[in-house]
Write a protein that holds these residues in place. Structure first.
Motif: not given
Length: 309
Positions: A248-260, A276-289
């Motif tokens: 989900q896209v959320i409004e966000y301002s920060s000096d953090a690095l891209y991908g941090q 802005d920033a991304l709020l992560i809701r669903e994902l999958q790590l390599e080799g996992k469900k």
């Protein structure tokens, strides 16, 4: 009508079944050659071939449709019309000239927009509010022929490449049935495309899914949806591939690095992007469900400051 059908993936199956349901005479089904898949080197049939065999239809799988032997085979079948849906090869003029009613293509975009191989995904990636299906007469170039019938549908805010694929496959089948009736009755209209408005989209590949977090969050979120289920949007976490399935896209301002990672909640975490920033809701790590972010974080804690990519 005597129909020769040409198609390969799941998208084309709905159209093939609609032709069968309407009682047209299918003189044959043409699809791409079988493929060898997996470590066991098993033979995999195209989805259209599996459907054709279920209905005991004759199947042809030429390596190249421009081969003289195949063209002669089509002539001997004497189709009144050739229907093409996501076949995967450009038809030569010798084939286009065989059926008296011509060759008709089911294309998953509002032509002349998104000519080419991946129009469904392109509509989501570009943030379009609507898309649709165009039934068109084919010519020797790629998706440039006169249009016969076109219908639009809206693109929902949570649309994925997979969900839109299914909607357009059904719509394409419905429109194709109408066009066959029009061809039989002599009531079809031909509308030339405006080439000045044409855009082309190439084939999808796995590399397209690599996320660049310097891009705006809205662009990455569309990528996550548009490339779902394949090739999927992905990044790296501690050296392992991490697929992102919902964000989900959320409004966000920060000096953090891209991908941090800038925040971690019980059921999500937030990643900084170029805007802005991304709020992560669903994902999958390599080799996992594939997991909800809440379930993922219980087994694989992520700390603020972690950098993806």
């Amino acid at each position: 009508m005597k129909v020769l059908f040409m198609g390969t993936p799941d998208f084309a199956v709905s159209t093939l079944e609609a032709i069968i349901d309407q009682g047209h005479e299918l003189v044959g089904v043409v699809t791409q050659p079988d493929k060898v898949k997996g470590r066991g080197a098993k033979i995999s049939f195209p989805a259209v071939k599996e459907t054709a065999l279920k209905y005991n239809l004759p199947v042809y799988q030429p390596i190249k449709v421009k081969e003289p032997e195949f063209i002669e085979t089509v002539r001997n079948l004497k189709p009144e019309v050739i229907v093409v849906a996501a076949f995967g090869q450009i038809l030569p003029k010798e084939l286009l000239d065989i059926p008296p009613y011509g060759c008709i293509n089911v294309h998953a975009s509002l032509l002349p927009k998104y000519r080419g191989a991946a129009p469904i995904q392109a509509a989501i990636l570009n943030g379009d509010e609507e898309t649709g299906v165009t039934i068109m007469h084919m010519d020797v170039k790629l998706d440039t022929g006169d249009m016969i019938l076109q219908e639009k549908i809206p693109i929902s805010q949570d649309e994925t490449g997979g969900s839109l694929h299914d909607k357009l496959a059904k719509l394409g089948a419905d429109l194709l049935v109408k066009v066959l009736e029009q061809l039989r009755d002599g009531t079809t209209k031909r509308v030339p495309q405006d080439d000045s408005e044409a855009t082309y989209v190439g084939m999808l590949n796995k590399e397209m899914g690599l996320i660049d977090f310097s891009q705006p969050a809205i662009k990455i979120e569309r990528m996550i949806r548009g490339l779902n289920p394949w090739p999927s949007a992905y990044t790296k976490l501690n050296g392992k591939t991490l697929k992102l399935w919902e964000a989900q896209v959320i409004e966000y301002s920060s000096d953090a690095l891209y991908g941090q990672v800038v925040a971690v909640n019980k059921d999500s975490f937030v990643v900084m992007t170029g805007k802005d920033a991304l709020l992560i809701r669903e994902l999958q790590l390599e080799g996992k469900k594939r997991l909800s972010c809440e379930a993922f974080l219980r087994g694989y804690p992520i700390e603020v400051g972690t950098i993806l990519g």
